[in-house]
Design a protein around this motif. Structure first.
Motif, PDB file in Angstrom:
ATOM      1  N   SER A  29       2.549 -35.132 -21.199  1.00 47.97           N
ATOM      2  CA  SER A  29       2.987 -33.793 -20.847  1.00 47.97           C
ATOM      3  C   SER A  29       2.087 -32.740 -21.492  1.00 47.97           C
ATOM      4  CB  SER A  29       4.431 -33.569 -21.315  1.00 47.97           C
ATOM      5  OG  SER A  29       5.310 -34.491 -20.718  1.00 47.97           O
ATOM      6  N   GLN A  30       2.070 -31.557 -20.899  1.00 46.72           N
ATOM      7  CA  GLN A  30       1.398 -30.424 -21.517  1.00 46.72           C
ATOM      8  C   GLN A  30       2.117 -30.088 -22.829  1.00 46.72           C
ATOM      9  OE1 GLN A  30      -1.640 -29.797 -20.303  1.00 46.72           O
ATOM     10  NE2 GLN A  30      -1.326 -27.793 -19.396  1.00 46.72           N
ATOM     11  N   VAL A  31       1.358 -29.622 -23.808  1.00 47.97           N
ATOM     12  CA  VAL A  31       1.920 -29.386 -25.134  1.00 47.97           C
ATOM     13  C   VAL A  31       1.628 -27.952 -25.576  1.00 47.97           C
ATOM     14  CG1 VAL A  31       1.957 -30.149 -27.534  1.00 47.97           C
ATOM     15  CG2 VAL A  31       1.546 -31.805 -25.722  1.00 47.97           C
TER      16      VAL A  31
ATOM     17  N   ASN B 181       5.074 -38.447 -25.459  1.00 43.55           N
ATOM     18  CA  ASN B 181       6.187 -37.988 -24.634  1.00 43.55           C
ATOM     19  C   ASN B 181       7.538 -38.199 -25.310  1.00 43.55           C
ATOM     20  OD1 ASN B 181       4.560 -37.063 -22.557  1.00 43.55           O
ATOM     21  ND2 ASN B 181       4.560 -39.017 -21.474  1.00 43.55           N
TER      22      ASN B 181
ATOM     23  N   LEU C  98       8.012 -35.367 -27.776  1.00 46.90           N
ATOM     24  CA  LEU C  98       8.257 -34.127 -27.048  1.00 46.90           C
ATOM     25  C   LEU C  98       9.671 -34.084 -26.481  1.00 46.90           C
ATOM     26  CD1 LEU C  98       4.938 -33.477 -25.074  1.00 46.90           C
ATOM     27  CD2 LEU C  98       5.892 -32.124 -26.946  1.00 46.90           C
ATOM     28  N   ALA C  99      10.149 -35.225 -26.001  1.00 48.33           N
ATOM     29  CA  ALA C  99      11.503 -35.267 -25.443  1.00 48.33           C
ATOM     30  C   ALA C  99      12.539 -34.947 -26.518  1.00 48.33           C
ATOM     31  CB  ALA C  99      11.770 -36.640 -24.825  1.00 48.33           C
TER      32      ALA C  99
ATOM     33  N   ARG D  58      12.092 -31.080 -27.449  1.00 54.36           N
ATOM     34  CA  ARG D  58      12.549 -30.136 -26.432  1.00 54.36           C
ATOM     35  C   ARG D  58      14.028 -30.290 -26.105  1.00 54.36           C
ATOM     36  NH1 ARG D  58       7.262 -30.796 -22.404  1.00 54.36           N
ATOM     37  NH2 ARG D  58       5.789 -29.692 -23.789  1.00 54.36           N
TER      38      ARG D  58
ATOM     39  N   VAL E 202       2.967 -27.807 -14.373  1.00 50.02           N
ATOM     40  CA  VAL E 202       3.365 -29.189 -14.131  1.00 50.02           C
ATOM     41  C   VAL E 202       2.133 -29.997 -13.753  1.00 50.02           C
ATOM     42  CG1 VAL E 202       4.782 -30.720 -12.721  1.00 50.02           C
ATOM     43  CG2 VAL E 202       5.639 -28.457 -13.357  1.00 50.02           C
ATOM     44  N   LEU E 203       1.908 -31.116 -14.476  1.00 47.98           N
ATOM     45  CA  LEU E 203       0.752 -31.957 -14.195  1.00 47.98           C
ATOM     46  C   LEU E 203       0.994 -32.868 -13.002  1.00 47.98           C
ATOM     47  CD1 LEU E 203      -0.279 -32.922 -17.837  1.00 47.98           C
ATOM     48  CD2 LEU E 203      -1.243 -31.158 -16.375  1.00 47.98           C
TER      49      LEU E 203
END
Length: 253
Positions: free
Chosen positions: A2-4, A218, A221-222, A225, A252-253
């Protein structure tokens, strides 16, 4: 991957710096250190590891103290706090911290809130992490104008605590008390060595090509967030809302 967000890298770096602690204390105006501590706690609980205790001044849910800083100082003096965070209006290459003001004291040109218990905690907490998001020559100076809390002490002075690392928006430094001085450990994504040298008023050691600070995976990050921002909201609602807003704006990638 994911983008950070840049702040997410800082929070995850804080979690790594706290690895191995049992009890971390966080000041009332430190949302990112608090988030890093909460992230480490969540990661430990996920794998069934020994839990860590977090004491956030000003929090009801994440604070077992009932008498504010008095109990914090008692706990630290008894050796029951493993990590704490200090910022400063000025920080120099000897890890001295200035919380009083700019100019010749007491005729300071600019005045800050004051030292409070910084010097005491700097002497008794083993892992003090210096944290300042702004990385500029006005913050990181060759010599602070006033020493609120000294980074090192003369031989023969009993001291169980002191600087462990310095984390900024541009990079991560480790402190070597035997020199004494800082060594650049890693450069955050989007920055480089030349930029850091230009923004730092003191000399520091570094590799010819310093490594890049690790970005969170990820799974981290999960947690950050989700659970961490939910927990953070009790004490730092505005910061949690800002992090959610900035995260929602990522492409969004």
């Amino acid at each position: 991957m994911s983008q950070v967000l840049p702040r997410e890298i800082l929070i995850c770096t804080i979690a790594r710096l706290l690895e191995g602690v049992r009890h971390v204390a966080v000041g009332a105006s430190s949302p990112m250190p608090a988030a890093g501590a909460m992230l480490l706690r969540a990661m430990k609980e996920q794998v069934g590891a020994a839990p860590i205790r977090i004491s956030i001044l000003g929090s009801v849910e994440h604070n077992f103290f009932t008498n504010g800083s008095t109990e914090l100082f008692d706990c630290a003096g008894q050796g029951r706090i493993d990590a704490f965070f200090l910022g400063g209006g000025q920080i120099d290459g000897q890890a001295n911290v200035n919380l009083v003001g700019v100019g010749d004291y007491p005729q300071s040109i600019v005045r800050w809130p004051g030292s409070f218990g910084a010097a005491y905690l700097y002497f008794v907490v083993p892992r003090v992490i210096l944290f300042r998001e702004e990385h500029s020559p006005r913050v990181f100076v060759e010599k602070v104008d006033f020493i609120s809390a000294p980074g090192t002490s003369d031989p023969g002075i009993h001291r169980t605590g002191g600087p462990y690392a310095l984390l900024t928006s541009k990079g991560l430094f480790q402190f070597d008390k035997t020199r004494p001085g800082f060594t650049l450990e890693s450069v955050h994504p989007g920055h480089d060595l030349d930029e850091i040298r230009a923004a730092t008023g003191f000399d520091f050691l570094h590799d010819a090509a310093p490594p890049v600070t690790a970005t969170p995976d990820n799974a981290m990050l999960a947690l950050l967030r989700g659970r961490v921002l939910d927990e953070l909201e009790e004490t730092y609602p505005a910061f949690a809302a800002e992090m959610r807003r900035d995260g929602a704006a990522l492409p969004v990638l």
